[in-house]
Motif scaffolding. Structure first.
Motif, short mmCIF file in Angstrom:
data_model
loop_
_atom_site.label_atom_id
_atom_site.label_comp_id
_atom_site.label_asym_id
_atom_site.label_seq_id
_atom_site.Cartn_x
_atom_site.Cartn_y
_atom_site.Cartn_z
N LYS A 114 43.97 -15.14 78.14
CA LYS A 114 44.27 -15.88 76.92
C LYS A 114 43.01 -16.31 76.18
O LYS A 114 41.97 -16.58 76.79
CB LYS A 114 45.08 -17.14 77.26
N HIS A 115 43.13 -16.35 74.86
CA HIS A 115 42.15 -17.06 74.03
C HIS A 115 42.62 -18.51 73.98
O HIS A 115 43.78 -18.77 73.64
CB HIS A 115 42.12 -16.49 72.61
N TYR A 116 41.76 -19.45 74.30
CA TYR A 116 42.17 -20.86 74.26
C TYR A 116 40.94 -21.75 74.05
O TYR A 116 39.80 -21.28 74.15
CB TYR A 116 42.89 -21.25 75.55
N THR A 117 41.20 -23.00 73.73
CA THR A 117 40.13 -23.97 73.52
C THR A 117 40.15 -24.99 74.64
O THR A 117 41.20 -25.50 75.01
CB THR A 117 40.30 -24.70 72.17
N TYR A 118 38.98 -25.27 75.21
CA TYR A 118 38.86 -26.28 76.25
C TYR A 118 37.61 -27.10 76.00
O TYR A 118 36.52 -26.56 75.87
CB TYR A 118 38.81 -25.63 77.64
N GLU A 122 35.67 -22.55 72.48
CA GLU A 122 36.57 -21.40 72.50
C GLU A 122 36.36 -20.62 73.79
O GLU A 122 35.22 -20.32 74.18
CB GLU A 122 36.30 -20.50 71.30
N SER A 175 50.45 -25.11 75.93
CA SER A 175 50.31 -24.42 74.65
C SER A 175 51.56 -24.61 73.80
O SER A 175 52.68 -24.71 74.32
CB SER A 175 50.09 -22.92 74.88
N ASN A 178 49.80 -20.91 69.17
CA ASN A 178 48.46 -20.46 69.55
C ASN A 178 47.50 -21.60 69.82
O ASN A 178 46.30 -21.39 69.98
CB ASN A 178 47.89 -19.57 68.43
N THR A 179 48.03 -22.83 69.89
CA THR A 179 47.19 -24.00 70.13
C THR A 179 47.37 -24.49 71.57
O THR A 179 48.48 -24.58 72.06
CB THR A 179 47.54 -25.13 69.15
N TYR A 180 46.25 -24.81 72.21
CA TYR A 180 46.27 -25.25 73.60
C TYR A 180 45.74 -26.67 73.72
O TYR A 180 44.80 -27.06 73.02
CB TYR A 180 45.42 -24.31 74.47
#
Length: 227
Positions: A114-118, A122, A175, A178-180
């Motif tokens: 997955k592409h995600y933000t933490y 990114e 999620s 597309n937002t985490y």
């Protein structure tokens, strides 16, 4: 340990061919493409204690969505955030493609790319999938291992401690589209952050004695939320 980069894709063609792409050797068959990159530098005498794997050091049989059943056994390197497989005593990395889903039946674990933000950054890597793949509110676990520096010896008569792998605390992500987001601390925050029916969620949480510190309870809660 020698390491290479590997690209693993599905090819619908029924013929096998060989090709050259830049400086990379590419083998194409009816069900996969392997791209072998350059060797990684050897570590020499540098020794690291422990291992970078969160589940098993063994290569396990897997099921990969969209691929034939004839795929390599894999293991997850949580330090490198890579899936590894073994071929002729050499270790390769499986190529990451967004949405790639890998099931480890023996471990009862499913990983998804997955592409995600933490923490404002990114990311593009593997997460453990805990909800249904197409769920409105996805639930994931982020597994990582970090490399810690060994302590220096205080005496000339003893050796320095080796660097070592240490498992980081698992992080749970939620999620929506597309937002985490990092999993809220409690049911009130969860209901507010995701505009849920607070009354029904609270009633379910109370009647089922949901504990936010227990993964099996979180899975049960998200199964309810996603109904």
């Amino acid at each position: 340990m020698k390491k290479f980069c590997l690209s693993l894709f599905l090819l619908s063609a029924t013929i096998s061919t060989y090709a050259q792409a830049g400086n990379e050797n590419v083998f194409m068959s009816s069900d996969k493409i392997f791209t072998l990159g350059g060797k990684r530098a050897k570590s020499g005498e540098y020794k690291i204690d422990g291992n970078p794997y969160t589940s098993s050091k063994n290569f396990e049989q897997v099921i990969i969505d969209g691929y034939s059943k004839n795929v390599q056994d894999l293991r997850y390197n949580a330090y490198a955030d890579e899936m590894e497989y073994l071929d002729k005593k050499e270790t390769y990395y499986a190529d990451k493609t967004d949405g790639l889903t890998i099931v480890f039946p023996s471990l009862k674990k499913t990983y998804i790319v997955k592409h995600y933000t933490y923490m404002g950054n990114e990311k593009f890597g593997y997460l453990v999938l805990l909800s249904k793949k197409d769920a409105k509110y996805g639930l994931f676990r982020r597994e990582r291992v970090e490399l810690m520096q060994g302590e220096k010896s205080v005496s000339a008569f003893s050796k320095d401690a080796n660097d070592y792998y240490a498992k980081e605390k698992d992080v749970y992500l939620v999620s929506k589209g597309n937002t985490y987001y990092k999993l809220p601390k409690n049911v009130d925050e969860l209901s507010e952050d995701f505009s849920l029916d607070a009354k029904s969620v609270k009633e379910f949480t109370k009647s089922n004695k949901i504990n936010f510190n227990k993964e099996e309870d979180l899975v049960k809660l998200f199964d309810f939320i996603n109904k």
